[in-house]
Structures are given as C-alpha cells and as structure tokens.
Design an enzyme around this catalytic site. Structure first.
Site, PDB file in Angstrom:
ATOM      1  N   HIS A   1      -7.362   7.937  -1.806  1.00 26.95           N
ATOM      2  CA  HIS A   1      -8.147   6.752  -1.444  1.00 26.95           C
ATOM      3  C   HIS A   1      -7.176   5.588  -1.262  1.00 26.95           C
ATOM      4  O   HIS A   1      -6.613   5.085  -2.230  1.00 26.95           O
ATOM      5  CB  HIS A   1      -9.158   6.433  -2.545  1.00 26.95           C
ATOM      6  CG  HIS A   1     -10.251   5.520  -2.121  1.00 26.95           C
ATOM      7  ND1 HIS A   1     -11.573   5.814  -2.360  1.00 26.95           N
ATOM      8  CD2 HIS A   1     -10.242   4.323  -1.475  1.00 26.95           C
ATOM      9  CE1 HIS A   1     -12.338   4.826  -1.880  1.00 26.95           C
ATOM     10  NE2 HIS A   1     -11.524   3.911  -1.344  1.00 26.95           N
ATOM     11  N   LEU A   2      -6.986   5.159   0.002  1.00 27.52           N
ATOM     12  CA  LEU A   2      -6.017   4.100   0.236  1.00 27.52           C
ATOM     13  C   LEU A   2      -6.453   2.802  -0.443  1.00 27.52           C
ATOM     14  O   LEU A   2      -7.643   2.546  -0.627  1.00 27.52           O
ATOM     15  CB  LEU A   2      -5.748   3.911   1.729  1.00 27.52           C
ATOM     16  CG  LEU A   2      -6.875   3.568   2.679  1.00 27.52           C
ATOM     17  CD1 LEU A   2      -7.076   2.065   2.763  1.00 27.52           C
ATOM     18  CD2 LEU A   2      -6.530   4.114   4.037  1.00 27.52           C
ATOM     19  N   HIS A   3      -5.477   2.016  -0.851  1.00 28.74           N
ATOM     20  CA  HIS A   3      -5.742   0.752  -1.533  1.00 28.74           C
ATOM     21  C   HIS A   3      -4.503  -0.137  -1.527  1.00 28.74           C
ATOM     22  O   HIS A   3      -3.388   0.349  -1.518  1.00 28.74           O
ATOM     23  CB  HIS A   3      -6.204   0.991  -2.976  1.00 28.74           C
ATOM     24  CG  HIS A   3      -5.279   1.830  -3.795  1.00 28.74           C
ATOM     25  ND1 HIS A   3      -5.208   3.207  -3.653  1.00 28.74           N
ATOM     26  CD2 HIS A   3      -4.348   1.496  -4.717  1.00 28.74           C
ATOM     27  CE1 HIS A   3      -4.293   3.680  -4.492  1.00 28.74           C
ATOM     28  NE2 HIS A   3      -3.749   2.665  -5.142  1.00 28.74           N
ATOM     29  N   TRP A   4      -4.746  -1.432  -1.488  1.00 25.80           N
ATOM     30  CA  TRP A   4      -3.693  -2.431  -1.562  1.00 25.80           C
ATOM     31  C   TRP A   4      -3.416  -2.754  -3.022  1.00 25.80           C
ATOM     32  O   TRP A   4      -4.330  -2.803  -3.835  1.00 25.80           O
ATOM     33  CB  TRP A   4      -4.134  -3.734  -0.892  1.00 25.80           C
ATOM     34  CG  TRP A   4      -4.142  -3.720   0.588  1.00 25.80           C
ATOM     35  CD1 TRP A   4      -5.217  -3.485   1.400  1.00 25.80           C
ATOM     36  CD2 TRP A   4      -3.040  -3.979   1.455  1.00 25.80           C
ATOM     37  NE1 TRP A   4      -4.836  -3.568   2.709  1.00 25.80           N
ATOM     38  CE2 TRP A   4      -3.508  -3.878   2.772  1.00 25.80           C
ATOM     39  CE3 TRP A   4      -1.694  -4.290   1.235  1.00 25.80           C
ATOM     40  CZ2 TRP A   4      -2.682  -4.080   3.871  1.00 25.80           C
ATOM     41  CZ3 TRP A   4      -0.878  -4.485   2.335  1.00 25.80           C
ATOM     42  CH2 TRP A   4      -1.375  -4.392   3.625  1.00 25.80           C
TER      43      TRP A   4
ATOM     44  N   MET B   1       0.863  -1.169   0.000  1.00 22.47           N
ATOM     45  CA  MET B   1       0.000   0.000   0.000  1.00 22.47           C
ATOM     46  C   MET B   1       0.905   1.225   0.000  1.00 22.47           C
ATOM     47  O   MET B   1       1.795   1.338   0.837  1.00 22.47           O
ATOM     48  CB  MET B   1      -0.882  -0.024   1.257  1.00 22.47           C
ATOM     49  CG  MET B   1      -1.901   1.072   1.327  1.00 22.47           C
ATOM     50  SD  MET B   1      -2.907   0.981   2.844  1.00 22.47           S
ATOM     51  CE  MET B   1      -3.889  -0.475   2.562  1.00 22.47           C
TER      52      MET B   1
END
Length: 129
Positions: free
Chosen positions: A118-121, A105
């Site tokens: 927008h956080l995301h893996w 991330m």
C-alpha cells in the site's frame, strides 16, 4: 555504506504483535480514530501518525485505495493526496518548528517500504544537531 540500517528500532517493530490486514485500509474506518492513530481523512486519502516514528511528528499520508503502484492509482485519487500532504507539512512546520523535513515514498520492499502493498508518503520532521 552498503545498507541503511537502524537496528535500535527492531526491538519495538518486531514485537510479535503484528495486526492482521492493512492499516491504511482499516484504521480510518474504525470508530476510535485516535486509537488507530488516524489524524484525518479525505474522500480518497488518510493521514496517520507513524506507530514506529523516525522522529517526533512522523506522519503517513496514504490513498484509501489499496494500491502499490503510482501508475495504477487513478488521477483523481493521486491528486487528492496532494492537499493532505501539503496541509500536514504546514501543520508540522507551524507547531513542531523543525529545521527541515523529509517527504518521501518507498516503493517496494527493497526500497525500504515496511508496508510494500500500500503506497504511502512519509513526512519526517528533522532538527539540526
């Protein structure tokens, strides 16, 4: 090395056709999930193919909540990310048979986040050679 840089990707990333809005907030709500590259979604998260992959099978797993801080994401919603992340990694392992994979991330633009708001893996399959 001072910078990690993949200039070969810029020709198709910066083609001048950036869509308005946040893909993680919009795509799973559209009627044509396939066109939005959405593979599945749960109560609080969404799994998508990366439109600009580093390798075949590069997936993105994000919370549905528009959030850029891990600390601000409610515990239930953060926990909900775990199962789609785990299942996605297993599906890739079983079907694409990579030698390994990166799960990561990027928090913040300077960390390499293409969508910093927008956080995301990222799940990136890797093969030897």
């Amino acid at each position: 090395m001072n910078q990690l840089w993949a200039p070969w990707r810029m020709t198709y990333i910066d083609d001048g056709t950036q869509e308005p809005g946040c893909i993680f907030c919009i795509k799973y709500q559209q009627s044509d999930l396939k066109a939005g590259l959405v593979l599945t979604h749960s109560r609080h998260s969404v799994v998508m193919l990366n439109k600009y992959p580093y390798s075949n099978g590069h997936l993105l797993v994000a919370p549905k909540r528009h959030e850029n801080s891990l600390a601000s994401l409610p515990g239930e919603e953060f926990a909900d990310l775990s199962e789609p992340l785990r299942r996605s990694a297993e599906v890739i392992k079983k079907n694409l048979k990579p030698s390994g994979m990166n799960l990561g991330m990027n928090l913040g633009k300077c960390a390499g986040a293409g969508i910093a708001d927008h956080l995301h893996w990222h799940i990136v399959p890797r093969w030897e050679g």
